[in-house]
Design a protein around this motif. Sequence first.
Motif, PDB file in Angstrom:
ATOM      1  N   ASP A 148       0.819  -1.212   0.000  1.00 27.41           N
ATOM      2  CA  ASP A 148       0.000   0.000   0.000  1.00 27.41           C
ATOM      3  C   ASP A 148       0.855   1.264   0.000  1.00 27.41           C
ATOM      4  OD1 ASP A 148      -2.096  -1.735   0.023  1.00 27.41           O
ATOM      5  OD2 ASP A 148      -2.762  -1.298   2.064  1.00 27.41           O
ATOM      6  N   SER A 163      -5.934   3.295 -11.305  1.00 25.58           N
ATOM      7  CA  SER A 163      -6.015   2.217 -12.291  1.00 25.58           C
ATOM      8  C   SER A 163      -4.673   2.013 -12.989  1.00 25.58           C
ATOM      9  CB  SER A 163      -7.101   2.518 -13.326  1.00 25.58           C
ATOM     10  OG  SER A 163      -6.827   3.739 -14.003  1.00 25.58           O
ATOM     11  N   ASN A 228      -7.865  -5.039  -5.455  1.00 22.94           N
ATOM     12  CA  ASN A 228      -9.113  -4.298  -5.647  1.00 22.94           C
ATOM     13  C   ASN A 228      -8.872  -2.837  -5.273  1.00 22.94           C
ATOM     14  OD1 ASN A 228     -11.704  -3.121  -5.328  1.00 22.94           O
ATOM     15  ND2 ASN A 228     -12.604  -5.118  -4.920  1.00 22.94           N
ATOM     16  N   PRO A 229      -9.195  -1.882  -6.166  1.00 26.92           N
ATOM     17  CA  PRO A 229      -8.974  -0.469  -5.833  1.00 26.92           C
ATOM     18  C   PRO A 229      -9.633  -0.055  -4.531  1.00 26.92           C
ATOM     19  CG  PRO A 229      -9.581  -0.717  -8.143  1.00 26.92           C
ATOM     20  CD  PRO A 229      -9.760  -2.057  -7.508  1.00 26.92           C
ATOM     21  N   ARG A 230     -10.718  -0.741  -4.177  1.00 26.73           N
ATOM     22  CA  ARG A 230     -11.426  -0.401  -2.942  1.00 26.73           C
ATOM     23  C   ARG A 230     -10.523  -0.582  -1.721  1.00 26.73           C
ATOM     24  NH1 ARG A 230     -14.007   2.710   0.063  1.00 26.73           N
ATOM     25  NH2 ARG A 230     -15.011   1.731   1.854  1.00 26.73           N
ATOM     26  N   LEU A 231      -9.574  -1.526  -1.786  1.00 26.30           N
ATOM     27  CA  LEU A 231      -8.666  -1.743  -0.658  1.00 26.30           C
ATOM     28  C   LEU A 231      -7.784  -0.523  -0.419  1.00 26.30           C
ATOM     29  CD1 LEU A 231      -7.545  -5.435  -1.334  1.00 26.30           C
ATOM     30  CD2 LEU A 231      -9.192  -4.625   0.375  1.00 26.30           C
ATOM     31  N   SER A 233      -8.598   2.572  -1.318  1.00 25.22           N
ATOM     32  CA  SER A 233      -9.503   3.605  -0.809  1.00 25.22           C
ATOM     33  C   SER A 233      -9.745   3.414   0.678  1.00 25.22           C
ATOM     34  CB  SER A 233     -10.838   3.568  -1.565  1.00 25.22           C
ATOM     35  OG  SER A 233     -10.661   3.880  -2.929  1.00 25.22           O
ATOM     36  N   LYS A 234      -9.892   2.152   1.105  1.00 22.79           N
ATOM     37  CA  LYS A 234     -10.110   1.856   2.520  1.00 22.79           C
ATOM     38  C   LYS A 234      -8.894   2.239   3.352  1.00 22.79           C
ATOM     39  CE  LYS A 234     -12.675   0.015   5.795  1.00 22.79           C
ATOM     40  NZ  LYS A 234     -13.978   0.623   6.158  1.00 22.79           N
ATOM     41  N   GLU A 237      -8.945   5.877   3.718  1.00 23.85           N
ATOM     42  CA  GLU A 237      -9.997   6.278   4.648  1.00 23.85           C
ATOM     43  C   GLU A 237      -9.520   6.144   6.093  1.00 23.85           C
ATOM     44  OE1 GLU A 237     -14.457   4.727   5.922  1.00 23.85           O
ATOM     45  OE2 GLU A 237     -13.691   4.271   3.929  1.00 23.85           O
ATOM     46  N   THR A 250      -8.650  11.410  -0.736  1.00 21.05           N
ATOM     47  CA  THR A 250      -8.838  10.114  -1.376  1.00 21.05           C
ATOM     48  C   THR A 250      -7.580   9.741  -2.158  1.00 21.05           C
ATOM     49  OG1 THR A 250      -9.702  11.141  -3.378  1.00 21.05           O
ATOM     50  CG2 THR A 250     -11.305  10.610  -1.629  1.00 21.05           C
ATOM     51  N   HIS A 252      -7.318   9.556  -5.300  1.00 20.30           N
ATOM     52  CA  HIS A 252      -7.232  10.453  -6.449  1.00 20.30           C
ATOM     53  C   HIS A 252      -6.703  11.825  -6.044  1.00 20.30           C
ATOM     54  CE1 HIS A 252      -7.967  10.843 -10.683  1.00 20.30           C
ATOM     55  NE2 HIS A 252      -8.675  11.948 -10.527  1.00 20.30           N
TER      56      HIS A 252
END
Length: 309
Positions: A148, A163, A228-231, A233-234, A237, A250, A252
């Motif tokens: 990460d 991406s 997974n991009p969500r990971l 983002s998490k 967060e 974020t 981005h």
Amino acid sequence: MSLISPAQRDALAGWLAHERGIKNAAENTIEAYAADVGGFLAFIAAHHGGTEGLGPLTRLTASDMRSWMANERTRGTGARSLARRLSAVKTFFRWLAQREEFDPTTVLSTRAPRVQRPLPRPLSEEAAKAVIETVGELPREGWIAARDVAIVTLLYGCGLRISEALGLLGADAPLPESLRIIGKGGKERIVPVLPAARKAVDDYLRQCPYELAPDAPLFRGSRGGPVNPRLISKAMEQTRLQLGLPATATPHALRHSFATHLLNAGGDLRAIQELLGHAALSTTQVYTGVDNARLMEVYSAAHPRAKRG
């Protein structure tokens, strides 16, 4: 709602039951649907002069739809909320058209208002550095923390989209001094890779437990598949909560920060445009929050006619 005829009220109840039972919609979604479509049906009834059955709903015109949308805007409904209400109305009419066998094209072809998505605000240089450090300190397995850190360092240090970072392959490692990136619309650009980014990726590579084949994703999930991009983002967060940063912090936003900090350091706007892969300079202007005075400075320095003047 009192203007809605019994037939329309029954149809609305039948659709909501369908969404609840067949589509397994959440209760708050059902409540929003009931309010949005109920409000639409009440407006149409009043617009046509009183309570009506289902027949008039099968004969709605583009003028009816425009009148409803204009009324919503007059009442202060924002573009985002109106788009949501129109979406609910369209979903209801798809269901009703199948049941009553009529053509819902007039309703379904109604265009939603354009919603201007707010751009993530760039972080300060101190905050961006703190994000990278804190991401590495989140409680999880060591190699995942290193992964990460490598990803967010690429976002901030190279201005990559999430991406694009997750699209890197084993063949790209170890990272060279510059990367060939294929961005949106197949647009190719060359991005310099800072030593800090190469080091972060090297740290991840040393710890990653999976074999990195040349044609396989460089960054791996806990089970070896693509990340997974969500990971990411998490992780961002959790990081912003620890650091007390706003919700706009974020993944981005790190790309925005890259561009903004380069510009603040005296970077050329057109060079930054190339690094970001933007087709138009105006996009880069919005992206970095650069004002018109700064844009004119760049124009004056670069344009042949301006130089002669």
